[in-house]
Design a protein around this motif. Sequence first.
Motif, short mmCIF file in Angstrom:
data_model
loop_
_atom_site.label_atom_id
_atom_site.label_comp_id
_atom_site.label_asym_id
_atom_site.label_seq_id
_atom_site.Cartn_x
_atom_site.Cartn_y
_atom_site.Cartn_z
N ALA A 125 46.77 45.19 47.42
CA ALA A 125 46.51 45.10 45.98
C ALA A 125 45.05 44.72 45.72
O ALA A 125 44.40 45.28 44.84
CB ALA A 125 47.44 44.07 45.35
N ASP A 126 44.54 43.75 46.49
CA ASP A 126 43.16 43.29 46.30
C ASP A 126 42.15 44.38 46.60
O ASP A 126 41.12 44.51 45.92
CB ASP A 126 42.87 42.09 47.21
N ARG A 127 42.44 45.18 47.61
CA ARG A 127 41.43 46.14 48.08
C ARG A 127 41.57 47.53 47.47
O ARG A 127 40.58 48.21 47.28
CB ARG A 127 41.52 46.28 49.61
N PHE A 128 42.80 47.96 47.18
CA PHE A 128 42.99 49.37 46.86
C PHE A 128 43.74 49.64 45.54
O PHE A 128 43.24 50.36 44.69
CB PHE A 128 43.75 50.07 48.00
N GLN A 139 46.90 44.86 41.21
CA GLN A 139 48.23 44.26 41.12
C GLN A 139 49.19 45.09 40.26
O GLN A 139 50.39 45.16 40.54
CB GLN A 139 48.14 42.84 40.55
N ARG A 140 48.67 45.75 39.22
CA ARG A 140 49.54 46.48 38.29
C ARG A 140 50.33 47.58 39.02
O ARG A 140 51.55 47.67 38.91
CB ARG A 140 48.70 47.09 37.17
N LYS A 141 49.61 48.41 39.78
CA LYS A 141 50.28 49.49 40.52
C LYS A 141 51.12 48.94 41.67
O LYS A 141 52.18 49.48 41.99
CB LYS A 141 49.24 50.47 41.05
N SER A 142 50.65 47.87 42.30
CA SER A 142 51.40 47.31 43.43
C SER A 142 52.77 46.82 43.00
O SER A 142 53.77 47.03 43.70
CB SER A 142 50.61 46.15 44.07
N ALA A 198 52.92 39.95 41.33
CA ALA A 198 53.41 39.57 40.00
C ALA A 198 52.90 38.18 39.64
O ALA A 198 52.48 37.93 38.49
CB ALA A 198 54.94 39.61 39.97
N SER A 199 52.90 37.26 40.60
CA SER A 199 52.40 35.90 40.35
C SER A 199 50.91 35.91 40.04
O SER A 199 50.44 35.17 39.16
CB SER A 199 52.68 35.02 41.56
N VAL A 200 50.15 36.73 40.76
CA VAL A 200 48.71 36.82 40.51
C VAL A 200 48.46 37.31 39.08
O VAL A 200 47.57 36.80 38.38
CB VAL A 200 48.05 37.76 41.53
N MET A 201 49.23 38.28 38.62
CA MET A 201 49.04 38.82 37.28
C MET A 201 49.32 37.78 36.20
O MET A 201 48.69 37.79 35.14
CB MET A 201 49.91 40.05 37.08
N VAL A 202 50.27 36.87 36.45
CA VAL A 202 50.52 35.80 35.48
C VAL A 202 49.25 35.00 35.27
O VAL A 202 48.86 34.71 34.14
CB VAL A 202 51.67 34.89 35.97
N GLY A 203 48.59 34.65 36.37
CA GLY A 203 47.34 33.89 36.25
C GLY A 203 46.26 34.65 35.52
O GLY A 203 45.44 34.06 34.79
N GLN A 204 46.24 35.98 35.66
CA GLN A 204 45.21 36.79 35.03
C GLN A 204 45.41 36.93 33.52
O GLN A 204 44.50 37.40 32.82
CB GLN A 204 45.17 38.18 35.67
N LEU A 205 46.55 36.55 33.01
CA LEU A 205 46.79 36.59 31.56
C LEU A 205 46.00 35.52 30.81
O LEU A 205 45.86 35.58 29.59
CB LEU A 205 48.28 36.44 31.25
N TYR A 206 45.52 34.53 31.56
CA TYR A 206 44.85 33.38 30.94
C TYR A 206 43.40 33.30 31.39
O TYR A 206 43.08 33.66 32.53
CB TYR A 206 45.56 32.08 31.34
N SER A 207 42.56 32.82 30.54
CA SER A 207 41.17 32.56 30.93
C SER A 207 41.14 31.30 31.78
O SER A 207 42.11 30.52 31.81
CB SER A 207 40.29 32.36 29.69
#
Length: 489
Positions: free
Chosen positions: A77-80, A83-86, A127-136
Amino acid sequence: MSESRSFFGHPRGLAVLFMTELWERFSYYGMRALLVLYMTAAVSSGGLGFDVAKAGALYGLYTAMVYLLSLPGGWIADRFLGQRKSVLYGGVLIASGNLCLAMPHIALFYSGLAISAIGTGLLKPNASVMVGQLYSAEDRRRDAGFSIFYMGINLGAFIAPIVCGYAGQRINWHLGFAIAALGMVLGLIQYVAGGRHLGEAGLKPASIKENLEAEKERKWLRGGLWGTAGLVLALLLLDASGIVEVSVRRLSDALGVVLLAAVAAFFTWALGGRGWSAEERKRLLAVGVLFAGSALFWCMFEQAGSTLNLFAERSTDKRILGFEFPASWLQSLNALFIIALAPVFAWLWVRLGTKEPSSAAKFAWGLLAAAAGFAVLAGGATRAVNGELVSPLWLVAVYFLHTLGELCLSPVGLSAMTKLAPARIGSLLMGVWFLSLSAGNYLGGRIASLYEALALPTLFWLIAGFGAAAALLLAVLARPTRRLMGGVN
């Protein structure tokens, strides 16, 4: 209410990820509640007729791979993919894997486990990483958002054994697996439909590299995929020709070697490598202590789907007011206790203030609680040695104690990893935390394979004694570990 504050005062995207994780956990725990029971059920009743030793080894192999594959899942997910597609691709694979399990063919059964494990490795960490990305970075709602997300995990884990367990054990095993697949499909539908609420979260890979370097990494990825496919094909050909016997036991042994090598490689590099400050090296030593405690705890706790599930099926009286409930229903107790007790523990740690135990001390309490659960179960097993069915309250007590242990260890470990990690290996160290879960699941599966080899009271007392000894050792190491952490707690 504004778009950014439309889900309990949180970004609307949190609702999308909450439901995605709920259905993914529904799919995982629904399948897990049935897996060992299905493998050990007689062929005449629609099961596979495996002996417990083989079923336990395969269960440990599968659950260990779920967590181990989170490492490459996060890296891809980080490289290619981003997270959304993964998450999307992972969900498709999970649903496909469970559909394979829903088909009455042994080749599809093994394929389904492999596909589902790969899908979970892609979906769960991202999915957990994306939760964090919802916030500044400055948004104070972040911790509360993760708490809401965690409730989604436990709601899915609570509902799944009840629904899939009843369908699988009372109607048809394959229907139970099909419902687990349907849950993931429902999660994917709402994930795609709600994608507009996720904003930019997970759209692009975190690591944007120069074209030459990116192409080199793509070649490594393609080479790894082709190499893995070639290895699998070679093993199948060797097995078919009779040159090498590919068995569950041998695959399980091989995974044990891989896990041991991965752990040894990381800590050799981390502790023996250059470029670390004295403080960083001490903190990495503390990580090593917590890693060992985590692996030992999960090897006891994660027998919920194997040893405890078999005890519920074979030795527990499941009749209440004339209704006999499926053994898999007891798998819901842990999630129910988590939902009830998580706020209590959050309050307790704050209330203790300066008297709050250190992370290592909390780990020791967690290990002791897990050991106490098996000591209780040994008492129940003593009553069941002559074929007598014992009250389900024995297992209720076990799950209650194990939940207390989980709340002492799991969130504490996650928090400690984020604080102890040197900034340049933050993501890697979180992957190492998942590696401790993988090792624990693997060991738990190997222990479960002894279910029929030893008398149950003996087996449970041995596990309890092993857990108590580990708790005592960690308690002794708690103060030195706290000093190694250099003020982090």
